[in-house]
Design a protein around this motif. Sequence first.
Motif, PDB file in Angstrom:
ATOM      1  N   THR A  57       0.860  -1.183   0.000  1.00  0.00           N
ATOM      2  CA  THR A  57       0.000   0.000   0.000  1.00  0.00           C
ATOM      3  C   THR A  57       0.892   1.226   0.000  1.00  0.00           C
ATOM      4  OG1 THR A  57      -1.725  -1.143   1.266  1.00  0.00           O
ATOM      5  CG2 THR A  57      -1.827   1.268   1.205  1.00  0.00           C
ATOM      6  N   ALA A  59       2.403   4.797   0.589  1.00  0.00           N
ATOM      7  CA  ALA A  59       2.325   5.818   1.640  1.00  0.00           C
ATOM      8  C   ALA A  59       3.184   7.009   1.223  1.00  0.00           C
ATOM      9  CB  ALA A  59       2.824   5.267   2.969  1.00  0.00           C
ATOM     10  N   ALA A  63       3.191  10.547   5.300  1.00  0.00           N
ATOM     11  CA  ALA A  63       2.429   9.467   5.940  1.00  0.00           C
ATOM     12  C   ALA A  63       3.344   8.363   6.463  1.00  0.00           C
ATOM     13  CB  ALA A  63       1.418   8.882   4.961  1.00  0.00           C
ATOM     14  N   GLU A 167       4.349   0.628   4.647  1.00  0.00           N
ATOM     15  CA  GLU A 167       2.971   0.588   5.129  1.00  0.00           C
ATOM     16  C   GLU A 167       2.509  -0.854   5.330  1.00  0.00           C
ATOM     17  OE1 GLU A 167      -0.675   1.751   6.544  1.00  0.00           O
ATOM     18  OE2 GLU A 167       1.028   3.073   6.111  1.00  0.00           O
ATOM     19  N   GLN A 171       1.682  -2.686   8.998  1.00  0.00           N
ATOM     20  CA  GLN A 171       0.407  -3.358   9.229  1.00  0.00           C
ATOM     21  C   GLN A 171       0.620  -4.832   9.567  1.00  0.00           C
ATOM     22  OE1 GLN A 171      -2.484  -1.983   9.516  1.00  0.00           O
ATOM     23  NE2 GLN A 171      -2.282   0.012   8.526  1.00  0.00           N
ATOM     24  N   LYS A 176      -0.453  -1.502  12.689  1.00  0.00           N
ATOM     25  CA  LYS A 176      -0.628  -0.040  12.731  1.00  0.00           C
ATOM     26  C   LYS A 176      -0.122   0.549  11.424  1.00  0.00           C
ATOM     27  CE  LYS A 176       2.087   0.675  16.328  1.00  0.00           C
ATOM     28  NZ  LYS A 176       2.940   1.392  17.319  1.00  0.00           N
ATOM     29  N   SER A 177      -0.425   1.818  11.191  1.00  0.00           N
ATOM     30  CA  SER A 177       0.022   2.478   9.959  1.00  0.00           C
ATOM     31  C   SER A 177       1.490   2.865  10.073  1.00  0.00           C
ATOM     32  CB  SER A 177      -0.810   3.727   9.696  1.00  0.00           C
ATOM     33  OG  SER A 177      -0.514   4.732  10.654  1.00  0.00           O
TER      34      SER A 177
END
Length: 225
Positions: A57, A59, A63, A167, A171, A176-177
């Motif tokens: 994912t 980021a 982020a 990311e 996870q 967690k992010s």
Amino acid sequence: MTSFGKFIKRFLLAFMLLVVVFHVLVAGLLLIWKTQPINNSMFMLTHRLTGGTVTQTWAEYDAIAKSAKQAAIASEDAKFSQHNGFDLEGIEVARKKNEATGKMSAGGSTITQQLAKNLFLTSHRSYIRKGEEAIITVMIETLWDKQRILTAYLNVAEFGKGIYGIEAAAQHYFHKSAAKLNRDESALLISMLTNPKYYQDNQNDRRLRNKQRIVKKRMNSAALP
């Protein structure tokens, strides 16, 4: 000119054309990826082609926890914010080590060089691959700024079997992010990059935990772009 000579000439011309086309493709992708998320790479593609599933994912820079960015620089490329893609001192150290061992066991690669390899090349070690890696490194450093390079590196790095990007790693390992990773977690994830598939199932490995401690100590001195 003999038939064999003509064949060699045509072969060389075809090879040169392929090289040019490849680098045009690389340049085109780098221009697209300068602003767009990167959801594929040579390493991810290889994993998919061999029947594996990729989890990733994207980021953006903001982020990703500051500690993760510091850990990456502290562990992989202390001079990242200052050099133009190559750490000449690191390359010389690696060269001497390779000469001493008689094999390419050390690469002296910067974050940008590792990114070039992950995006477009393979893990196979050879001087030809290193030469191609150098060309793509120059292209990346020319077309992208340092923040983009670090962001892309953290998003395509492999953190385990089919786990790509900070990311997905955050996870998978900590639920967690990437934005919420703490110093211990960031240092551990980055320390896994040397052998992610092994460390995925051996989180308490002594070498891994020792490197985690070293990376954590060096993080505060890491200069972020």
